[in-house]
Design a protein around this motif. Sequence first.
Motif, mmCIF file in Angstrom:
data_model
loop_
_atom_site.group_PDB
_atom_site.id
_atom_site.type_symbol
_atom_site.label_atom_id
_atom_site.label_comp_id
_atom_site.label_asym_id
_atom_site.label_seq_id
_atom_site.Cartn_x
_atom_site.Cartn_y
_atom_site.Cartn_z
ATOM 1 N N CYS A 22 -70.179 -28.401 44.059
ATOM 2 C CA CYS A 22 -70.920 -29.648 43.868
ATOM 3 C C CYS A 22 -72.222 -29.603 44.643
ATOM 4 O O CYS A 22 -72.251 -29.213 45.819
ATOM 5 N N PHE A 53 -59.580 -33.739 41.643
ATOM 6 C CA PHE A 53 -60.890 -34.348 41.359
ATOM 7 C C PHE A 53 -61.068 -35.696 42.053
ATOM 8 O O PHE A 53 -61.925 -36.490 41.658
ATOM 9 N N LEU A 56 -64.561 -36.788 43.023
ATOM 10 C CA LEU A 56 -65.424 -36.992 41.863
ATOM 11 C C LEU A 56 -65.045 -38.261 41.102
ATOM 12 O O LEU A 56 -65.912 -38.971 40.600
ATOM 13 N N VAL A 57 -63.755 -38.539 41.020
ATOM 14 C CA VAL A 57 -63.313 -39.761 40.328
ATOM 15 C C VAL A 57 -63.821 -40.999 41.069
ATOM 16 O O VAL A 57 -64.295 -41.957 40.459
ATOM 17 N N ASN A 59 -66.436 -41.216 42.730
ATOM 18 C CA ASN A 59 -67.894 -41.280 42.622
ATOM 19 C C ASN A 59 -68.379 -40.913 41.218
ATOM 20 O O ASN A 59 -69.484 -40.391 41.056
ATOM 21 N N LYS A 60 -67.556 -41.207 40.205
ATOM 22 C CA LYS A 60 -67.868 -40.716 38.868
ATOM 23 C C LYS A 60 -69.156 -41.302 38.290
ATOM 24 O O LYS A 60 -69.792 -40.673 37.435
ATOM 25 N N ASN A 61 -69.554 -42.470 38.761
ATOM 26 C CA ASN A 61 -70.824 -43.038 38.277
ATOM 27 C C ASN A 61 -72.033 -42.251 38.766
ATOM 28 O O ASN A 61 -73.129 -42.379 38.207
ATOM 29 N N VAL A 63 -71.912 -38.852 39.012
ATOM 30 C CA VAL A 63 -71.861 -37.506 38.425
ATOM 31 C C VAL A 63 -72.780 -37.458 37.212
ATOM 32 O O VAL A 63 -72.557 -38.145 36.215
ATOM 33 N N GLU A 85 -60.914 -37.220 33.272
ATOM 34 C CA GLU A 85 -61.185 -38.104 34.416
ATOM 35 C C GLU A 85 -62.639 -38.537 34.498
ATOM 36 O O GLU A 85 -62.935 -39.659 34.900
ATOM 37 N N ILE A 86 -63.547 -37.636 34.140
ATOM 38 C CA ILE A 86 -64.977 -37.899 34.304
ATOM 39 C C ILE A 86 -65.702 -37.426 33.051
ATOM 40 O O ILE A 86 -65.843 -36.217 32.842
ATOM 41 N N ALA A 88 -68.662 -36.852 32.011
ATOM 42 C CA ALA A 88 -70.087 -36.572 32.215
ATOM 43 C C ALA A 88 -70.549 -35.536 31.184
ATOM 44 O O ALA A 88 -69.736 -34.849 30.561
#
Length: 549
Positions: A22, A53, A56-57, A59-61, A63, A85-86, A88
């Motif tokens: 990341c 994850f 990341l989940v 903070n998915k907004n 990604v 989950e994400i 993006a």
Amino acid sequence: MKDKIKIFALGGLDENGKNMYCVEINEDIYIIEAGLKYPDTQNLGIDIEIPTFDYLVKNKNRVKGIFLTHAHPDAMGAIAYLIKEINATIYATHLTSWIVEDRLKESDIKGYKIKRIKENSIVRLENGIKAHSFKTTHSIIQSIGIAFETNHGFIVFTSDFIIDFGSIDSYHTDMHKLVEIARKGVLVLMSESVGASKTGHTSPNHKIKNKIEPIISDAPGRIIATAYTHSMYNIQEIVDAGIENNYRIIFFNKELQDLVHKHEKLGHPILPKERIAPMSDIDKGDVLVVISGNGMDLFKQLSNIATKADDVLKPNSKDTFIIASPAIPGVENLSIKAIDDIYRLESTVFTISSKEITSMHASQEDLKMMINLFRPKYYIPVKGEYTQLADNAKIASSMGLNDKNIVVLENGEVITIEEGHLLEKRDKVEVDSMLIDGQTVNDSNGIVLNDRLSLSQDGTVIVGVGLDKKTKEIVTSIDVQTRGFVYIRDSEHIISEIRNIAEKTVEGYAYKNEQDFNDAKSKLRENVSKYIYKETNKRPIVLSMIITV
């Protein structure tokens, strides 16, 4: 604006595979790779491991993109789990994106977003960030590295690569693009470590054509060759050697057939169409059969063929087997068994070991060339066991980089760069592994695996007791069954003592109400387990049953 940068890995450090890195630039998160790894022999029944994850989940907004560097399981095998989950945008070259789409469709995932990028391109992302892709030489075509442009220089992720100016045309590294990035200045270089312990260049030790050509030219009949699906470079060499010796080619696996078709669509045909033989000709003597697979799948197929359990490919004494697929971590035992089965046949067998063929990962001189080209301010070894990461760091030091600017990280360890300078403080994010058993995600703390390991090593003991529902007296003989623990006829004293322990334990609870039998079952398990360990030094799984009649 001064960029604030954070860099960390959710997988891929101190391990081979499961790569996920990341890069945070200000508030935006960019994911590089989403890979899997094959488990070791302790993880019984587990097919693959992937990163968790959680971060990341949460903070998915933030990604803003997932960059996949190439179409290998260790770089994109976890993508279906991640996209659940994400959701993006995925950025990948055409071949990688097509393979990703296949995986997502298999997992019945819809609504995903993929942007196909060229091997050498500039992707304009949100907030003015630019991501440059650059073509590298690896064992599958359209492999790329990624470079994020910041106010303080590029953050470069090489992914897997070798330096080989004599490679097959479709595998050439674009040195011009690398030079262009280098001229603008590199803040951070993240370079792979898998081959960092090997001296010299990887090339030409990754090539097998000169090893297999004499075998193919002397073969009396049909040839059966194995290679990993992800080693398309070696598959191309096998095909070329076969064609030059007037063999027609059969691609045995549907996945490989699909890959060959995808290469053709991209304008990189692996062979002329007229040299592909139909599956109906598989028993003929002028065909070369290519068997491929990833990890365990390849050796399971090979074992089935060797034991004549395969319905299509039946080996005979005139066959020549070329095993060009050295064992990879996690499948060593299965590989040994499959190759042993092949040697039991009357066929001629040749194996190419890992000492004879080097995987297409950067060796020491390749890494030195990349460091010398980019001359980064900071250097982060990625991808590999800890020894390999450390060896990669030593290479950077030998190239004149300041030791304080060479950063060896652990999974979850976060570095921060502000105004172009590395801060001393390091943060942490939670990391773990998800264990995938078929289509099931298992607990990462290993309770199920510990049970499986106990069963495989010490077996199981089942103790059954029948009670009168009204009087709470034992009304049936106490039944003791064992599987994989001891041979009952030679251990009657153990079985007899287990019955005595069961009788005393249950009678101690007989005066209680029926709802307390759960306590009795737990106590029974505990008492029997203690006795067994004291007597045998084994810890079988103990199951207790109390039935009222």
